[in-house]
Motif scaffolding. Structure first.
Motif, PDB file in Angstrom:
ATOM      1  N   ARG A  93       0.865  -1.186   0.000  1.00 41.14           N
ATOM      2  CA  ARG A  93       0.000   0.000   0.000  1.00 41.14           C
ATOM      3  C   ARG A  93       0.902   1.237   0.000  1.00 41.14           C
ATOM      4  O   ARG A  93       1.915   1.290   0.703  1.00 41.14           O
ATOM      5  CB  ARG A  93      -0.908   0.005   1.230  1.00 41.14           C
ATOM      6  CG  ARG A  93      -1.820  -1.205   1.301  1.00 41.14           C
ATOM      7  CD  ARG A  93      -2.819  -1.097   2.449  1.00 41.14           C
ATOM      8  NE  ARG A  93      -2.186  -0.994   3.748  1.00 41.14           N
ATOM      9  CZ  ARG A  93      -1.720  -2.027   4.433  1.00 41.14           C
ATOM     10  NH1 ARG A  93      -1.767  -3.254   3.917  1.00 41.14           N
ATOM     11  NH2 ARG A  93      -1.176  -1.856   5.619  1.00 41.14           N
ATOM     12  N   GLN A 106      -3.933   5.841   8.765  1.00 41.44           N
ATOM     13  CA  GLN A 106      -4.885   5.236   7.827  1.00 41.44           C
ATOM     14  C   GLN A 106      -4.299   4.015   7.131  1.00 41.44           C
ATOM     15  O   GLN A 106      -4.931   2.950   7.060  1.00 41.44           O
ATOM     16  CB  GLN A 106      -5.333   6.265   6.783  1.00 41.44           C
ATOM     17  CG  GLN A 106      -6.270   7.329   7.322  1.00 41.44           C
ATOM     18  CD  GLN A 106      -7.059   8.002   6.211  1.00 41.44           C
ATOM     19  OE1 GLN A 106      -7.372   7.395   5.190  1.00 41.44           O
ATOM     20  NE2 GLN A 106      -7.409   9.269   6.418  1.00 41.44           N
ATOM     21  N   GLY A 155      -3.862   1.181   9.464  1.00 42.93           N
ATOM     22  CA  GLY A 155      -5.075   0.764  10.160  1.00 42.93           C
ATOM     23  C   GLY A 155      -5.504  -0.647   9.821  1.00 42.93           C
ATOM     24  O   GLY A 155      -6.206  -1.292  10.608  1.00 42.93           O
ATOM     25  N   VAL A 156      -5.095  -1.152   8.643  1.00 42.41           N
ATOM     26  CA  VAL A 156      -5.448  -2.517   8.247  1.00 42.41           C
ATOM     27  C   VAL A 156      -4.253  -3.453   8.365  1.00 42.41           C
ATOM     28  O   VAL A 156      -4.241  -4.547   7.796  1.00 42.41           O
ATOM     29  CB  VAL A 156      -5.994  -2.538   6.795  1.00 42.41           C
ATOM     30  CG1 VAL A 156      -7.336  -1.858   6.734  1.00 42.41           C
ATOM     31  CG2 VAL A 156      -5.014  -1.896   5.827  1.00 42.41           C
ATOM     32  N   GLY A 157      -3.222  -3.011   9.105  1.00 39.26           N
ATOM     33  CA  GLY A 157      -2.068  -3.857   9.353  1.00 39.26           C
ATOM     34  C   GLY A 157      -0.856  -3.462   8.539  1.00 39.26           C
ATOM     35  O   GLY A 157      -0.917  -2.609   7.645  1.00 39.26           O
TER      36      GLY A 157
END
Length: 558
Positions: free
Chosen positions: A455, A503, A506-508
């Protein structure tokens, strides 16, 4: 001897996929050497192996039911299909998946699955030709269907495999190109390997094909030559009527093999797509996975037109364009600078620090501090002294321009693979798993997967008042972007960076890479690294000087 299975459950189906991968791996070079139709590019074995491997990997995450495993195999094969043979293989798995929805695969349903696979494969081809993998598949299905009704599963699959072997032996007399070369069909041999693997899983004994004749001196029936010649003339006339640029030599060839996936579409639009592809090329195969995704294959002169046809049909992704016609016309006359077997990675980068970083990891560097055009990138690829080039565009050019560059670059007798890196931090992630010991296609897949799983975002300072998806920003505001979209507006860059990190983490995530731009200060770098340490303990932070002008900081999360 192990007792033969009376039905195939999900675990047996998954085991069969693994045995297929092993079998195709061991016979890959044999199959490649037989490859003379429709283009003698020696990749049928590789294409079948890549397709089956994609199917097997897809099935790994399926639950244990035979229906779910079969559906996963079909989805993976359609999504990962390579070449004509790979697309046909996907329909073998699709036929099994269609029947496995009933919840079992026994002697009766396996017959039905082979029949369904033969129908799907035949319907998928624009102009069926005898003596190919589809012929072998049809005869395998017929042999299974001819078994007495009380034949058990082992007998049915053994009959199918034997029927495939018999049909394979006849392919040189059915297809002129095979007859002239004195070889059996490459895809047909691959299908025999796959059916033999099924026999081995069900009976515990894989058939011994050591005596299988792959080369034969045959006399091809004159009608086979005439029919094929008539077909070639039909294609030449058809393309001439459509304004296509068709080679005028005796061996009619097309320049590009185009493959892609289409989603968000329907049967009507797919029918239109199939017709349109028939107008721009031949060897058209359009197949579905039964779950809303379609795989498209075509040989053509205008790769852009083939892709545009797909864009009109739905959401296109997974585009692959390979060039083979110029290699056939010119023979082995590649670039004088090419060194056979050598692989290069070309990275498009901005900033002195980033250039040094990528170069230190072994990449060739093209600077993008000034705008990079398709012509500049193409020239950089052509100047490389290697036959295999992995290109990391890192967001420097839009996808359509990259497709053009890739197609033109492949004209120079080299393999060019464009990796889906949209930023330099994704490029760094891809470069970290680069391994020249792997085949180029596997190396490119591993690098693409690393890039896709990273990401990425960036921190910038607004230069003027403007409207974003998050509202209006003022000049001097700190902006946080994920991809190309503004997701944070803050009073300064440090605050924007901290909120952006929250952000994306936030999902790892286990690793954060901060690539600092030319105007980034040490204070900003320290503030962001400290924020990760305090708010996200256990996450490693790597900070590099990039020197890029556009982003104050590029952020990558793995």
């Amino acid at each position: 001897m192990l007792e033969a299975l009376q039905k195939v459950d999900g675990e047996a189906l998954r085991r069969w996929a693994g045995v297929c991968v092993d079998g195709l791996t061991s016979r890959c070079e044999d199959i490649n050497r037989l490859n003379v139709f429709p283009v003698p590019d020696s990749d049928t074995g590789t294409n079948l192996l890549f397709t089956m491997r994609a199917a097997a990997e897809s099935a790994e995450s399926a639950d244990g039911s035979v229906a779910d495993v079969a559906a996963a195999l079909a989805r993976g094969a359609v999504a990962g299909a390579r070449g004509n043979s790979g697309v046909i293989l996907s329909q073998v798995l699709r036929g099994i998946a269609d029947v496995a929805r009933l919840g079992h695969l026994d002697a009766t349903s396996v017959r039905a699955a082979l029949d369904q696979a033969a129908v799907l494969a035949t319907d998928a081809i624009s102009i069926p030709v005898e003596g190919t993998i589809v012929t072998v598949l049809r005869h395998a299905a017929a042999a299974a269907g001819a078994c007495p009704r009380d034949t058990d599963l082992a007998g049915v699959v053994s009959a199918a495999a034997a029927g495939a072997v018999d049909a394979l032996a006849r392919t040189p007399s059915q297809l002129a190109e095979l007859g002239r070369a004195g070889v059996v069909d490459a895809g047909g041999l691959g299908l025999v390997v796959i059916l033999d693997a099924l026999v081995g899983v069900i009976t515990g004994v894989t058939p011994d094909r050591s005596g299988l004749a792959l080369v034969a001196q045959v006399e091809v029936h004159p009608d086979a030559h005439r029919d094929r010649s008539d077909q070639d003339r039909h294609h030449r006339d058809h393309h001439d009527c459509q304004g296509g640029h068709v080679a005028q030599d005796a061996q009619h060839t097309l320049d590009y093999e185009v493959m892609y996936l289409v989603a968000d579409t329907d049967e009507t639009r797919i029918a239109v797509l199939r017709t349109r592809l028939g107008e721009v090329g031949d060897s058209v195969i359009v197949v579905g996975d039964g779950d809303g995704s379609w795989s498209v294959h075509v040989h053509c002169h205008d790769a852009g037109a083939a892709v545009e046809a797909g864009l009109a049909a739905g959401r296109v992704h997974g585009i692959r364009i390979d060039c083979f016609a110029l290699d056939l016309v010119r023979g082995d006359t590649g670039s004088a600078m090419s060194v056979p077997g050598r692989r290069c990675v070309l990275a498009v980068v901005s900033g002195d620090g980033a250039a040094e970083l990528f170069a230190s990891e072994g990449a060739e560097v093209l600077r993008s501090d000034e705008q990079v055009t398709p012509e500049v990138l193409l020239d950089a690829i052509r100047r490389l002294s290697c036959t295999e080039v992995l290109v990391m565009p890192n967001g420097a050019l839009p996808a359509q321009e990259l497709l053009t560059v890739g197609a033109l670059a492949r004209e120079d007798h080299r393999s060019v693979l464009l990796l889906p890196t949209s930023s330099m931090v994704q490029g760094l992630a891809a470069l970290a798993v680069h391994d020249t010991r792997r085949p180029a296609v596997d190396d490119g897949f591993a690098m693409s997967e690393a890039a896709a799983s990273t990401r990425w975002g960036s921190v910038r300072v607004a230069e003027e008042r403007s409207l974003t998806l998050m509202g209006t920003c003022e000049a001097g505001d700190g902006l946080g972007l994920i991809g190309h979209e503004v997701v944070v507006i803050a009073g300064d860059a440090a605050d924007a960076g901290r909120r952006l990190l929250d952000q994306v983490l936030g999902v790892g995530g286990e690793l954060v890479t901060l690539l600092l731009g030319a105007k980034a200060t040490d204070e900003l770098a320290n503030a962001l690294a400290d924020h990760v340490a305090h708010r996200h303990p256990g996450v490693e932070v790597l900070v590099y000087p990039g020197g890029q002008d556009t982003d104050l900081v590029q952020v990558g999360v793995e």
